[in-house]
Design a protein around this motif. Structure first.
Motif, PDB file in Angstrom:
ATOM      1  N   GLY A  83       0.801  -1.224   0.000  1.00 58.80           N
ATOM      2  CA  GLY A  83       0.000   0.000   0.000  1.00 58.80           C
ATOM      3  C   GLY A  83       0.829   1.266   0.000  1.00 58.80           C
ATOM      4  N   ASP A  84       2.153   1.116   0.168  1.00 57.97           N
ATOM      5  CA  ASP A  84       3.020   2.296   0.168  1.00 57.97           C
ATOM      6  C   ASP A  84       3.016   3.014  -1.177  1.00 57.97           C
ATOM      7  N   GLY A  85       2.750   2.307  -2.243  1.00 60.38           N
ATOM      8  CA  GLY A  85       2.737   2.939  -3.562  1.00 60.38           C
ATOM      9  C   GLY A  85       1.744   4.076  -3.633  1.00 60.38           C
ATOM     10  N   VAL A  86       0.522   3.833  -3.130  1.00 57.69           N
ATOM     11  CA  VAL A  86      -0.503   4.884  -3.106  1.00 57.69           C
ATOM     12  C   VAL A  86      -0.286   5.813  -1.922  1.00 57.69           C
ATOM     13  N   ARG A  87       0.073   5.222  -0.796  1.00 61.45           N
ATOM     14  CA  ARG A  87       0.238   6.000   0.445  1.00 61.45           C
ATOM     15  C   ARG A  87       1.291   7.096   0.262  1.00 61.45           C
ATOM     16  N   PHE A  88       2.367   6.794  -0.442  1.00 58.31           N
ATOM     17  CA  PHE A  88       3.469   7.740  -0.598  1.00 58.31           C
ATOM     18  C   PHE A  88       3.652   8.129  -2.067  1.00 58.31           C
ATOM     19  N   LYS A  89       2.531   8.353  -2.729  1.00 61.24           N
ATOM     20  CA  LYS A  89       2.567   8.819  -4.118  1.00 61.24           C
ATOM     21  C   LYS A  89       3.197  10.208  -4.171  1.00 61.24           C
ATOM     22  N   PHE A 112       4.811  11.946   8.757  1.00 64.65           N
ATOM     23  CA  PHE A 112       4.156  11.914   7.448  1.00 64.65           C
ATOM     24  C   PHE A 112       4.125  10.484   6.893  1.00 64.65           C
ATOM     25  N   ASN A 113       4.295   9.467   7.772  1.00 63.48           N
ATOM     26  CA  ASN A 113       4.508   8.105   7.260  1.00 63.48           C
ATOM     27  C   ASN A 113       3.341   7.162   7.506  1.00 63.48           C
ATOM     28  N   ASN A 114       2.102   7.697   7.620  1.00 62.60           N
ATOM     29  CA  ASN A 114       0.946   6.813   7.720  1.00 62.60           C
ATOM     30  C   ASN A 114      -0.201   7.380   6.891  1.00 62.60           C
TER      31      ASN A 114
END
Length: 749
Positions: free
Chosen positions: A613-619, A643-645
């Motif tokens: 889910g990091d792909g969308v989370r940290f777009k 800023f990491n959640n």
């Protein structure tokens, strides 16, 4: 606020001396003539303008965007061809910081008459249409009447006319002034005129940092806490000398092309200054290294520490860095041949900037009770000496009763013209005085001409003819400005030089840096309307926060981007593609598009994504879109925020400050890497390429190579290079001083 001098080159001026960051103004300063010196005329009356004579008989340009207040276009010269009465008076309204509106007027006097354009090969068609014909009847022996402005607008760099002459001498009379209301509205919030300025408490901070250090302060050979190798938290400091300063010190610090420069003056009891640094002290690459220093020295909040290093104080609110962790050790020359370290975060060190107009940097208000002009309206040389700190305040004036008016005028003229340091001091005078173009003051100003020894003594008719001629030249009655009032005048070149350091753009100026670009080769994108760009700067959208304009300016100031038109143009070039001209601050695409950024995929691993889910989370988010868990967490550590959640990562596209500051952070900390083969192990490895921060690459110039290098810092593949290049060139023309658009600019280093 974008401002430039009234004379501009065909191509940009550069300097090999980085300690002189404004070579344009250095060149224009040489155009000032020794007669008609600001603010005293040869006859000892007020002369609140400057006479400028460039080495080319060329065009006169508007110094800033403005509205025409009044003008005069003459068909022919007057006084048998020896004088030109043409002029343009402009009103300018702009911004210099958060909520800081500035309104001022600029005058361009003695412009060439229409009949002489062909003599010098000038093309009058480049002038605005209202300047193509005389402003009134061209009657032989009389001056052409002035005309009132009718809402005409001019842009900075527009040609207003051509260099003319007066009394046979080729020059232009230039003025910059403010009305009392406009002056108080702006300068009432500065520390102009304050004898002992305190540390500024507002966020209005720009230009050079300046501060005062009281006498008797301890300077150290090295910052307290350094180890045996002269390092503090891994940052190396060059050893100086321990000691104390006998006199108070005034310090000016500024950055240019990555280096930090420092000037220091000692301040005597009478307020006079003595320069301790024969040349600005250089600390090479200091600015490029600010991010590295901030993260090492201010672990409790590197973001606040970055501001301490750049501004000497924290501008962000609320401040996160604890008071006890704000020590900022700066190396300062405190005596001839000696420099040591002092912590400028201490309360006794007063921190200000050019935005504050502090008196210890030479700015003086000249008004009632503080003026070299007597009740007769004439300047006294002894009073003038006191104001320029050339005589002790307690010294009695030299009274020469038998001196004639001519002798007094000659003595004053010699004193001003013969002393360059006096003329430099006069540039800091901000004078409350009557306008010489307002006929209300004529009888008071020139009555002395009838006295014994005066030019018209015994010649009443000559005196009245002179006043009649003078009134023809004057034009105050068509300006709409109140008659008889005193105005606030500035040395025009000092005003322009000072406000060029502001770096803050108004909404209108920002619009023009964005609205015209070309997406692909030979395919034009429809230019955005002014209202559409302002909408993007101010209003919220699905993929864009509101209030971008203010926060964009704050970030550009914080990271030193707006300190240079070249750097700022490179930023505009990049955000042209990164945000679609400020349309979106978050990466778009269907959910499956972001699968490539998931952990286990090369692109996902490259940006530090570790959780599904990091792909969308940290777009990608921000003006310069930062991508991936690694960047989000690094920026969080820098700001001492999270800023990491899922709840916080979106702040970088929904909170306008974070949107802009995260991009500034990326700009400041970006280190280009180059893949090379190790000659010993024969293995490939990455090594640093260039200095830290994109500012380094932006400082390299404006040619295609420099644009590509900046682009590769943001997008390693160089995608949309044509669009980024066009965005840069459009912005660079709007920001710089060149009159020819799209020319390459490469600084000499």
């Amino acid at each position: 606020m974008i401002i430039s001098p009234p004379f501009l080159p065909a191509s940009g001026l550069t300097s090999t001396d980085a300690s002189k960051p404004d070579p344009m103004m250095d060149a224009v300063d040489r155009f000032e003539l020794a007669h008609g010196v600001y603010p005293v005329a040869a006859d000892r009356t007020w002369h609140c303008g400057s006479h400028l004579a460039p080495d080319v008989h060329g065009p006169v340009h508007a110094i800033a965007d403005g509205e025409v207040v009044a003008y005069r276009v003459c068909q022919h010269a007057m006084d048998d061809g020896n004088g030109n009465a043409g002029f343009v008076l402009l009103r300018h309204a702009t911004e210099t910081g958060d909520g800081r509106a500035l309104t001022f007027y600029s005058l361009y006097m003695h412009l060439l008459p229409l009949a002489e354009y062909h003599t010098f090969g000038h093309d009058g068609t480049q002038l605005p249409a209202f300047l193509h014909k005389p402003s009134g009847p061209d009657t032989q022996g009389k001056v052409t009447p002035a005309a009132k402005g009718n809402g005409q607008k001019v842009r900075r760099k527009d040609v207003l006319g051509f260099l003319g002459r007066y009394q046979g001498v080729t020059y232009m009379h230039s003025e910059i002034f403010m009305t009392p209301g406009d002056f108080e509205a702006y300068f009432g919030h500065t520390q102009l005129g304050v004898t002992s300025p305190a540390t500024a408490t507002t966020s209005d901070c720009w230009g050079h940092t300046c501060f005062t250090i009281p006498a008797g302060q301890q300077f150290y050979a090295l910052p307290q806490g350094t180890d045996a190798h002269g390092k503090l938290h891994g940052i190396a400091f060059k050893a100086g000398y321990a000691g104390t300063n006998a006199l108070p010190l005034a310090v000016e610090m500024y950055f240019s092309k990555g280096a930090k420069y420092t000037n220091v003056w000692s301040i005597a009891a009478d307020g006079s200054r003595t320069l301790l640094t024969s040349a600005p002290v250089e600390e090479k690459d200091y600015e490029y290294d600010l991010y590295h220093r901030a993260t090492a020295l201010y672990e409790a909040c590197p973001s606040d520490g970055y501001e301490m290093l750049r501004f000497g104080r924290i501008l962000s609110t609320p401040a996160t860095l604890p008071e006890a962790a704000r020590a900022t050790w700066v190396q300062i020359p405190y005596d001839t041949g000696k420099q040591g370290y002092i912590d400028i975060s201490r309360a006794e060190v007063k921190k200000l900037s050019d935005a504050d107009f502090p008196s210890f940097m030479g700015w003086q208000k000249i008004s009632e009770g503080n003026t070299p002009f007597g009740s007769d309206g004439l300047c006294d040389v002894d009073l003038l000496k006191k104001l320029v700190r050339d005589a002790a305040a307690s010294e009695q004036p030299t009274v020469v009763k038998e001196a004639t008016e001519v002798q007094k005028a000659d003595a004053l003229s010699y004193y001003v013209k013969g002393h360059e340091e006096v003329r430099r001091a006069l540039r800091g005078f901000i004078c409350n005085a009557p306008s010489e173009w307002d006929s209300t003051h004529n009888e008071t100003r020139f009555a002395k001409l009838l006295d014994e020894g005066g030019f018209y003594h015994g010649n009443r008719k000559g005196y009245e003819d002179f006043l009649k001629y003078l009134k023809e030249l004057q034009f105050w009655d068509v300006t709409g400005l109140p008659a008889g009032q005193k105005l606030w005048f500035f040395h025009p070149l000092a005003f322009i030089r000072h406000f060029r350091k502001c770096g803050w753009l108004s909404k209108g100026e920002t619009v023009r840096c964005i609205r015209k670009t070309i997406r692909d080769h030979n395919r034009e994108v429809v230019p955005l309307s002014k209202s559409e760009v302002i909408k993007r700067l101010t209003e919220v959208a699905e993929r864009r926060p509101a209030n971008l304009h203010l926060n964009f300016q704050i970030a550009a100031r914080k990271y030193g981007i707006s300190s240079s038109s070249l750097r700022l143009a490179h930023l505009f070039g990049q955000l042209t593609a990164e945000t679609g001209r400020l349309e979106f601050m978050v990466e778009g695409g269907k959910p499956e598009y972001f699968d490539k950024y998931e952990p286990g995929h090369p692109e996902g691993d490259a940006v530090g994504n570790t959780v599904r889910g990091d792909g969308v989370r940290f777009k990608g988010r921000g003006i310069i879109q930062i991508t991936g868990r690694s960047n989000y967490e690094s920026y969080g550590s820098y700001r001492c925020m999270t800023f990491n959640n899922d709840e916080t990562s979106s702040l970088i596209s929904t909170d306008p400050y974070c949107t802009c500051d995260a991009s500034g952070w990326y700009w400041a900390q970006k280190q280009r890497l180059q893949l090379v083969k190790d000659p010993e192990t024969h293995r490939k490895k990455f090594i640093p390429l260039g200095k830290l921060s994109i500012n380094y690459w932006a400082d390299q110039g404006a040619d295609d190579k420099a644009i590509l290098q900046v682009t590769k810092c943001v997008n390693p593949a160089g995608l949309s290079l044509e669009w980024r290049s066009q965005g840069f060139r459009n912005a660079f023309y709007e920001l710089n001083d060149e009159v020819a658009q799209n020319s390459d600019y490469k600084p000499t280093t």
